[in-house]
Design a protein around this motif. Structure first.
Motif, PDB file in Angstrom:
ATOM      1  N   PHE A  85       0.846  -1.196   0.000  1.00 46.79           N
ATOM      2  CA  PHE A  85       0.000   0.000   0.000  1.00 46.79           C
ATOM      3  C   PHE A  85       0.882   1.247   0.000  1.00 46.79           C
ATOM      4  N   PRO A  86       0.600   2.238  -0.840  1.00 45.00           N
ATOM      5  CA  PRO A  86       1.291   3.534  -0.713  1.00 45.00           C
ATOM      6  C   PRO A  86       0.936   4.156   0.632  1.00 45.00           C
ATOM      7  N   ARG A  87       1.935   4.486   1.403  1.00 46.24           N
ATOM      8  CA  ARG A  87       1.694   4.930   2.781  1.00 46.24           C
ATOM      9  C   ARG A  87       0.814   6.186   2.832  1.00 46.24           C
ATOM     10  N   ARG A  88       1.105   7.180   2.017  1.00 44.78           N
ATOM     11  CA  ARG A  88       0.343   8.444   2.086  1.00 44.78           C
ATOM     12  C   ARG A  88      -1.121   8.226   1.708  1.00 44.78           C
ATOM     13  N   LYS A  89      -1.363   7.415   0.682  1.00 46.62           N
ATOM     14  CA  LYS A  89      -2.745   7.157   0.276  1.00 46.62           C
ATOM     15  C   LYS A  89      -3.486   6.380   1.358  1.00 46.62           C
ATOM     16  N   LEU A  90      -2.760   5.433   1.995  1.00 47.19           N
ATOM     17  CA  LEU A  90      -3.395   4.656   3.066  1.00 47.19           C
ATOM     18  C   LEU A  90      -3.720   5.552   4.256  1.00 47.19           C
ATOM     19  N   GLU A  91      -2.790   6.460   4.606  1.00 45.25           N
ATOM     20  CA  GLU A  91      -3.036   7.362   5.736  1.00 45.25           C
ATOM     21  C   GLU A  91      -4.251   8.250   5.462  1.00 45.25           C
ATOM     22  N   ALA A  92      -4.375   8.711   4.218  1.00 43.55           N
ATOM     23  CA  ALA A  92      -5.526   9.543   3.865  1.00 43.55           C
ATOM     24  C   ALA A  92      -6.822   8.743   3.988  1.00 43.55           C
ATOM     25  N   LEU A  93      -6.758   7.468   3.607  1.00 45.73           N
ATOM     26  CA  LEU A  93      -7.934   6.605   3.709  1.00 45.73           C
ATOM     27  C   LEU A  93      -8.279   6.336   5.175  1.00 45.73           C
ATOM     28  N   LEU A  94      -7.249   6.164   6.007  1.00 45.03           N
ATOM     29  CA  LEU A  94      -7.478   5.897   7.423  1.00 45.03           C
ATOM     30  C   LEU A  94      -8.174   7.073   8.106  1.00 45.03           C
ATOM     31  N   ASP A  95      -7.880   8.288   7.647  1.00 43.56           N
ATOM     32  CA  ASP A  95      -8.543   9.459   8.219  1.00 43.56           C
ATOM     33  C   ASP A  95     -10.058   9.377   8.047  1.00 43.56           C
ATOM     34  N   GLU A  96     -10.481   8.689   6.985  1.00 42.54           N
ATOM     35  CA  GLU A  96     -11.907   8.571   6.693  1.00 42.54           C
ATOM     36  C   GLU A  96     -12.518   7.303   7.293  1.00 42.54           C
ATOM     37  N   LEU A  97     -11.656   6.338   7.630  1.00 47.03           N
ATOM     38  CA  LEU A  97     -12.158   5.038   8.084  1.00 47.03           C
ATOM     39  C   LEU A  97     -11.582   4.718   9.463  1.00 47.03           C
TER      40      LEU A  97
END
Length: 208
Positions: A85-97
């Motif tokens: 997983f690209p870390r930055r994209k995953l972190e952005a997704l985690l903010d929503e989930l």
């Protein structure tokens, strides 16, 4: 829906035994989840020696960091498949989930507990207790993956086990032989072992 969004950012990576997955000090641009195989974690000491700090198996995460670089190196021990997983994209997704974020925080806590367990292994236990504790750790990992935990896969070599436990290869081999002779463990070739008397092994691991 959460799974679909995760799938949209992941890539599947295949590694051969000995292949480096990530290096200590490199920018932490990816997070990995082990799908199959086994992974060795290690740090290089200032004098060039290697300290094995852990092993990962299917279901485990790799590359969880608190800053922008990896804190350890990782290599495949066997043919290994990972989700990347690209870390930055995953972190952005985690903010929503938030539920997914809580799951990853739980995994990070498990990593910390494993590190504390290793400190205990290296500081307080005899060679026999260290090796038995290691076998029980493999058994617990197998049980988490849905196995019985009675037969454990030993993907790592004796040198890896020795590095991880702070022992010599000769000592590790001697303890394995003693456990076999005493009817506590049956060695099924170099890569598998059957735990014949789990209760007795747990007593040994606890220093009883």
């Amino acid at each position: 829906a959460e799974l679909e969004r995760l799938r949209a950012i992941l890539a599947t990576v295949h590694c051969e035994p000995g292949e480096v997955i990530l290096r200590e000090g490199d920018p932490a641009v990816h997070l990995f989840n082990v799908v199959s195989g086994a992974v060795r974690l290690y740090k290089l000491l200032p004098d060039g020696r290697r300290q094995v700090t852990g092993f990962l198996f299917p279901g485990d995460f790799l590359g969880l960091v608190h800053n922008d670089s990896y804190a350890y190196s990782a290599e495949a021990l066997a043919p290994t498949t990972l989700c990347r997983f690209p870390r930055r994209k995953l972190e952005a997704l985690l903010d929503e989930l938030p539920k997914l974020e809580q799951r990853l925080l739980g995994i990070a806590s498990h990593e910390l507990a494993a590190a504390q367990d290793q400190i205990m292994l290296l500081g307080r236990k005899s060679a026999r207790e260290r090796v038995v504790s290691f076998l029980l750790m493999l058994s617990e990992a197998a049980a988490r993956r849905g196995g019985s935990g009675e037969v454990v896969s030993i993907a790592m070599g004796r040198s890896d086990i020795a590095d991880y436990l702070g022992l010599t290869i000769e000592t590790v081999s001697r303890v394995f032989t003693e456990l076999k002779t005493q009817g506590l463990v049956r060695l099924l070739g170099q890569k598998r072992a059957q735990l014949l008397k789990p209760k007795a092994l747990r007593e040994i691991a606890s220093g009883a």
